[in-house]
Design a protein around this motif. Structure first.
Motif: not given
Length: 266
Positions: A232-234, A209-212, A199-203, A73-75
């Motif tokens: 969960p968030s960073d 791709l996580q770095v950029i 669309w999908v959790p970053l992990r 919902l947030g994404g």
């Protein structure tokens, strides 16, 4: 000796700047709502993706302690805000420029800021509409439990998203040819959303791709949205605000340089 009566000269009162801004905003929002090709796609895409990936395919999954339906919902709220701004402002201003409408606006007595502000407010209005629809769908069909405080926070973040996304749209509008604006918008809109973990959790994405991901404003807004929903968030709120501020200033600088270049060539 005859006398002639003189009538007092009555000048029409000039409208206040507030009234000018309000009128321009109202007509811009109405125009966007009545343009079905824009309004249906801007609202329909995030709703369709949320129904497919949040309500149908992953409804029994969780991200941490939060159900996927609530997490996405947030994404998809950020995804909808990006679409409303990049197509409503990026493509819209580019088409106005090609049709000569932008020059007409500049020649009118209307303050130039009113045109830009009306576009940004249109993006905010569509963002809030999208968040409300997604929330209703999540509660009705995804068993999403959301408090009033959470709802108000995600509405605030969706409204905040209009600032960097509007600047991105303006930069695109003055950089790309009007005939290519729609295709360029898709090349920005879809990859940015995917690479930011909307669309999908970053992990679940490759480490490279996580770095950029923090380069994109969608990443910072998504992390703020996840935190508001208890997912969960960073990062911290301050780092995300600074990231959004830096991106906004860069887009404003690009917009100014592109505008000045076109003005010099005119």
């Amino acid at each position: 000796m005859s006398t002639t009566a003189t009538l007092p000269i009555v000048s029409a009162a000039e409208p206040s700047p507030f009234r000018i801004f309000l009128t321009e905003i109202r007509y811009e929002v109405l125009r966007a709502l009545r343009t079905r090709a824009f309004s249906l796609s801007a609202i329909g895409f995030p709703v369709m993706f949320y129904c497919l990936f949040g309500l149908m395919m992953n409804r029994n999954e969780t991200v941490g302690t939060v159900a996927v339906a609530k997490y996405l919902l947030g994404g998809y709220s950020i995804f909808g805000s990006l679409g409303a701004a990049i197509f409503g402002i990026g493509v819209g201003v580019a088409l106005d420029r090609s049709a000569g409408w932008l020059e007409l606006k500049q020649a009118s007595p209307m303050p130039p800021l009113a045109y830009v502000l009306s576009k940004a407010c249109m993006a905010v209005a569509f963002s809030l509409i999208i968040v409300s629809i997604l929330t209703v769908l999540g509660i009705s069909f995804g068993h999403v439990h959301i408090t009033l405080s959470e709802y108000l926070r995600i509405m605030g973040i969706a409204a905040l998203a209009a600032v960097p996304f509007s600047c991105l749209g303006l930069a695109m509008a003055f950089l790309v040819p009007p005939t290519a604006a729609g295709g360029i918008a898709n090349l920005i809109y879809l990859p940015m959303s995917f690479l930011s973990g909307l669309w999908v959790p970053l992990r679940f994405l490759p480490h490279a791709l996580q770095v950029i991901a923090p380069v994109f404003p969608t990443y910072h807004l998504a992390q703020m949205m996840y935190a508001a929903l208890g997912a969960p968030s960073d990062g911290t709120f301050l780092t995300h605000i600074l990231g959004l501020l830096g991106f906004t200033l860069i887009m404003l600088g690009i917009t100014w340089l592109a505008y000045q270049k076109r003005a010099d060539n005119a």
